[in-house]
Design an enzyme around this catalytic site. Sequence first.
Site, PDB file in Angstrom:
ATOM      1  N   ASP A   1       1.296   4.230  -1.101  1.00  0.00           N
ATOM      2  CA  ASP A   1       0.734   5.425  -1.732  1.00  0.00           C
ATOM      3  C   ASP A   1       1.718   6.593  -1.673  1.00  0.00           C
ATOM      4  OD1 ASP A   1      -1.800   4.119  -2.017  1.00  0.00           O
ATOM      5  OD2 ASP A   1      -2.237   4.590   0.079  1.00  0.00           O
TER       6      ASP A   1
ATOM      7  N   ASP B   1      -4.997   8.894  -1.545  1.00  0.00           N
ATOM      8  CA  ASP B   1      -6.121   8.146  -0.974  1.00  0.00           C
ATOM      9  C   ASP B   1      -6.609   8.858   0.282  1.00  0.00           C
ATOM     10  OD1 ASP B   1      -6.290   6.161  -2.848  1.00  0.00           O
ATOM     11  OD2 ASP B   1      -5.459   4.571  -1.587  1.00  0.00           O
TER      12      ASP B   1
ATOM     13  N   ARG C   1     -10.239   6.377 -10.979  1.00  0.00           N
ATOM     14  CA  ARG C   1     -10.357   6.870  -9.598  1.00  0.00           C
ATOM     15  C   ARG C   1     -10.050   8.367  -9.513  1.00  0.00           C
ATOM     16  NH1 ARG C   1      -7.962   1.963  -5.751  1.00  0.00           N
ATOM     17  NH2 ARG C   1      -9.181   0.290  -6.710  1.00  0.00           N
TER      18      ARG C   1
ATOM     19  N   ASP D   1       0.830  -1.209   0.000  1.00  0.00           N
ATOM     20  CA  ASP D   1       0.000   0.000   0.000  1.00  0.00           C
ATOM     21  C   ASP D   1       0.863   1.257   0.000  1.00  0.00           C
ATOM     22  OD1 ASP D   1      -2.450   1.277  -0.130  1.00  0.00           O
ATOM     23  OD2 ASP D   1      -2.708   1.377   2.040  1.00  0.00           O
TER      24      ASP D   1
ATOM     25  N   GLU E   1       0.830   2.237  -6.270  1.00  0.00           N
ATOM     26  CA  GLU E   1      -0.435   2.465  -5.586  1.00  0.00           C
ATOM     27  C   GLU E   1      -0.951   3.873  -5.907  1.00  0.00           C
ATOM     28  OE1 GLU E   1      -2.812   0.785  -3.384  1.00  0.00           O
ATOM     29  OE2 GLU E   1      -1.973  -0.653  -4.785  1.00  0.00           O
TER      30      GLU E   1
END
Length: 374
Positions: A152, A191, A239, A150, A187
């Site tokens: 990011d 987010d 996204r 993950d 990633e």
Amino acid sequence: MKYLLPTAAAGLLLLAAQPAMAANTGGYATTDGGEVSGAVKKTARSMKEIVDIIEAAQVDSKGKKVKGGAYPLIITYSGNEDSLIKAAEKNICGQWSKDARGVQIKEFTKGITIQGTNGSSANFGVWIVNSSNVVVRNMRFGYMPGGAQDGDAIRIDNSPNVWIDHNEIFAKNFECKGTPDNDTTFESAVDIKKGSTNVTVSYNYIHGIKKVGLSGASNTDTGRNLTYHHNIYRDVNSRLPLQRGGLVHAYNNLYDGITGSGFNVRQKGIALIESNWFENALNPVTARNDSSNFGTWELRNNNITSPSDFAKYKITWGKPSSPHINADNWKSTGKFPSISYKYTPVSAQCVKDKLANYAGVGKNLAVLTAANCK
């Protein structure tokens, strides 16, 4: 790097005790970050130095941890990791399995600003956890390692009142076989999830990213207010954001080269999509992969005004086998509620013509106003 997060309830209790600040971010965030009375200013030349500075600001003179942080912080980052970024660019499919690298801002509510100098660069992310009053500006993030962990570029978990402004985030919009779903090695760019709310994402240049950003981690993580304004998105897959519930106000953004889908409004979320410029885009506004809990959108003053504009701006639509709604009639499906902050959007044409002079790093945090559109 792996971290254990406190429970969301504990984090929210910590945050609720902190006073609000009042910057004009052009969106739901109202934070000045560390730009407040009593702030301590530090300079960091590496990721480790940033980590050390933050850790030192979380204890008092006797080494005892101070709830929310001992003092506000302004960290100027002057490091350069271009060599790591260039190496990653030459080995795109080797990044997924590497260890994620990042600075974690955890349980810090006094106020913190991390701002890059012109010419600085980072092959590490900034992960904001159970914190508030955070600003990240003028940082250049490239080719993050550790997609499997993950990794990011920017992650905001259980953290209200955050401003992400005038950054550049980039990688390669590419799928590497062998990763889950033949996914890319990288990633997300930004987010925002796990109860985070009142976040403004502004004047960023985001390019070459496959999964740009989440608004919500799951179908139960749905309550948030987010603003995206004056960002440039080029050669991105999807996204923009993936919105699970809540409110998203997106104005004066430029979307050029969407290869999968843009706004994906799910779980009864509501999006106001206002005065943006779209071109070379597949499924720029849609609701999909969400059974029947589709969200709604209000389309206002964008460069596209009707389906007759699709060919001119190279807008195309796909129809997945699962239930979905596309904005292929370019009509609003809902009404956005009243907005709590003041903002003055410029025209979509001005966004197309002028925004590149203002978005991203090295622009001295300049902003685009109507006076600049002449």
